[in-house]
Scaffold this motif. Sequence first.
Motif, short mmCIF file in Angstrom:
data_model
loop_
_atom_site.label_atom_id
_atom_site.label_comp_id
_atom_site.label_asym_id
_atom_site.label_seq_id
_atom_site.Cartn_x
_atom_site.Cartn_y
_atom_site.Cartn_z
N THR A 147 -55.17 34.75 11.14
CA THR A 147 -56.36 34.18 11.16
C THR A 147 -57.04 34.29 12.74
O THR A 147 -56.23 34.56 13.60
CB THR A 147 -56.26 32.57 10.88
N PHE A 148 -58.14 34.01 12.83
CA PHE A 148 -58.78 34.00 14.12
C PHE A 148 -58.21 33.08 14.96
O PHE A 148 -57.91 33.31 16.15
CB PHE A 148 -60.31 34.19 13.95
N ARG B 117 -54.95 34.30 16.05
CA ARG B 117 -54.96 35.64 17.16
C ARG B 117 -55.55 34.80 18.54
O ARG B 117 -55.24 35.33 19.59
CB ARG B 117 -55.80 36.38 16.68
N SER B 118 -56.48 33.74 18.36
CA SER B 118 -56.89 33.15 19.62
C SER B 118 -55.88 32.56 20.22
O SER B 118 -55.82 32.88 21.75
CB SER B 118 -58.08 32.18 19.30
N LEU C 132 -59.93 42.82 16.74
CA LEU C 132 -60.44 41.84 16.07
C LEU C 132 -60.75 40.84 16.92
O LEU C 132 -61.74 40.02 16.60
CB LEU C 132 -59.48 41.54 15.12
N VAL C 133 -59.93 40.55 18.14
CA VAL C 133 -60.16 39.29 19.03
C VAL C 133 -61.45 39.57 19.97
O VAL C 133 -62.17 38.83 20.17
CB VAL C 133 -58.89 38.95 19.84
N HIS D 222 -64.52 38.18 18.31
CA HIS D 222 -64.32 36.72 18.48
C HIS D 222 -65.37 35.91 18.00
O HIS D 222 -65.71 35.32 16.81
CB HIS D 222 -63.64 36.02 19.57
N ARG E 132 -66.86 36.31 14.39
CA ARG E 132 -65.84 36.31 13.36
C ARG E 132 -66.29 35.62 11.98
O ARG E 132 -65.45 35.78 11.05
CB ARG E 132 -64.72 35.12 14.05
N ARG E 133 -67.46 35.13 11.83
CA ARG E 133 -68.00 34.80 10.72
C ARG E 133 -68.68 35.96 10.05
O ARG E 133 -68.99 35.71 8.77
CB ARG E 133 -68.93 33.61 10.99
N ARG F 16 -67.24 39.16 9.15
CA ARG F 16 -65.94 40.25 9.10
C ARG F 16 -66.44 41.69 8.80
O ARG F 16 -65.93 42.65 9.29
CB ARG F 16 -65.02 39.43 8.13
N VAL G 158 -67.29 43.30 11.85
CA VAL G 158 -66.36 43.60 12.86
C VAL G 158 -65.54 44.72 12.28
O VAL G 158 -65.11 45.53 13.16
CB VAL G 158 -65.38 42.28 12.94
#
Lengths: 294, 259
Positions: free
Chosen positions: A162-163, A166-167, B98-99, B102, B105-106, B108, B111
């Motif tokens: 999940t974000f 990962r954060s 992916l980070v 950030h 993130r909504r 996807r 990204v």
Amino acid sequence: MTLLAQTLIFGLLTGGVYALMSSGFTLTFGVMRVINLAHGALLIVAAFFTWWLWDRTGIDPLLLGLGLTVVMYGIGWVLYKTVIARVQRIDPELTLVASFGVAVAASGVLSLIWGTEARAATPSYFNTSISLGEIVIPRAQLYACVGAVLLLAALYALLRGTFVGRSIRACATSRNGAALVGIDVERTMAQMFAIGAATTAFGGAALAVLYQFVPDSHYVWIGRVLCIVVLGGFGSFAGAAAGAVILGIGEALTAAYWDTRWTTAVPYLLIIAILILRPQGLFGARHRLEGATT
Amino acid sequence: MIELRDLTAGYGGGDVLQGVDLAVERGSITCVVGPNGAGKSTVLRVISGLLRPRLGEVTLAGASIAGRSTPDIIRAGIVQVPQAGGLFGDLTVHENMLVGGHVLRRDRKRVKRRIAELAEAFPILGERAGDKAGDLSGGQRRIVEFARALITEPQVVLLDEPTLGLDPRASAVVFETTKMVQSLGATVLMVEQNVRFGLKLADHGVVMERGRVILADTAEALLARPDMSALFFGSTPQAGEAAEGREEARKSTAAGSLA
């Protein structure tokens, strides 16, 4: 031979529960470098909540533990914002003293509310077991272990997939780098601490089912948690799981082959042994950081 | 593209930046050089939202962005590649990407699309996707950091000491990658200790000292100045003289890194 197999299975089941109990502590140290001595008190708070709700409603205590996850998350968030974050800004090492203060205060509040009498939640299946040939598996231990392992798997999935996870892992590696990709580091730290506290909900519920406890029991439980993380290597998630199983089996073997009264000494004997033989823990220094989040 | 006007900022009681004026042209590479403590990295921290300015203005394409949060500034089109150590070594290369997204993130799908696009420009993203970023070489890490910064399709990329701690071969990778970032349409504002490296890479150069811009010109013109060493190490005579020897030693390193 049957006794040995029986003992090992019992130790393994206990170790599974210990692994969940120590996971939040390990996470907090791995990401924030905070040794949260209030972790044992959080387990006891969750145990008291579980016992009280079970006593009032009769709902299965382990199910109550799942529900209490949200409550303990909230308590963790408030604890972080009101104590840990503030103290950290003054001196990160002071969090050790502050969290110990929180533990003592929590113990006092619990004593005022529920007294110092020993408590335990005993669901209907408490004294029942499943038989596999000559081996007997107590249902309470089995259910608590299965629940703990499932929650550990969920925690692992949260961190990996999940974000938010990962954060958290990004902040553990480089807070500056995390801030520069737009992560709210302060908020992520609060989430992480709250997740660490949330793991004590089911851990505390299992404690309430499997052991008797009083407000001061947090000293015993923080001792066990510290033993587990010292065994595995401070901050190592996988190491803590291994340490938990070793402690569970060590206690079970001591109870079966020596004397039940000596089981409380096992964590401390293991700490002394590991500090002499392998001070960096079983999983070693290399795994401390990465293990905390993998 | 980016303009700083009379920018004042600092930590605690002191002002590190004392009225900085700076303009960065769209599509260019601009390199800020100067001695330690000149305030170079602080300029980047203010632009990227990590430090609020006390006075002055920061604009992106004419719109004020001063004092906005880092996520807002990333959404506005500015990202910063941090100094060495900003890569998340415990995460895989793919997770780093992916980070990097950030703030998206909504979204996807976006990204995922950006990672696929960037993997064409930077093949290592695909080849080493599942490897831990901490296992990459210095140059490879820098490539991933640059690529990670491009996920949000920024208009401006800020580079903070991109060659810090790198050997000449890895520095050459940084050189090529920065040019590539420019060719992909981004404006680059970089801070660099290695003066010759930075100015050879840049179109424009800016010299800072004690929190102020003391010189701005084309990078070529700055490189040709005979007093460049004194400008870099501080304009006081003693500092300039003491610096000459160190600069001579540094030249060989810089030349090596560009070879």
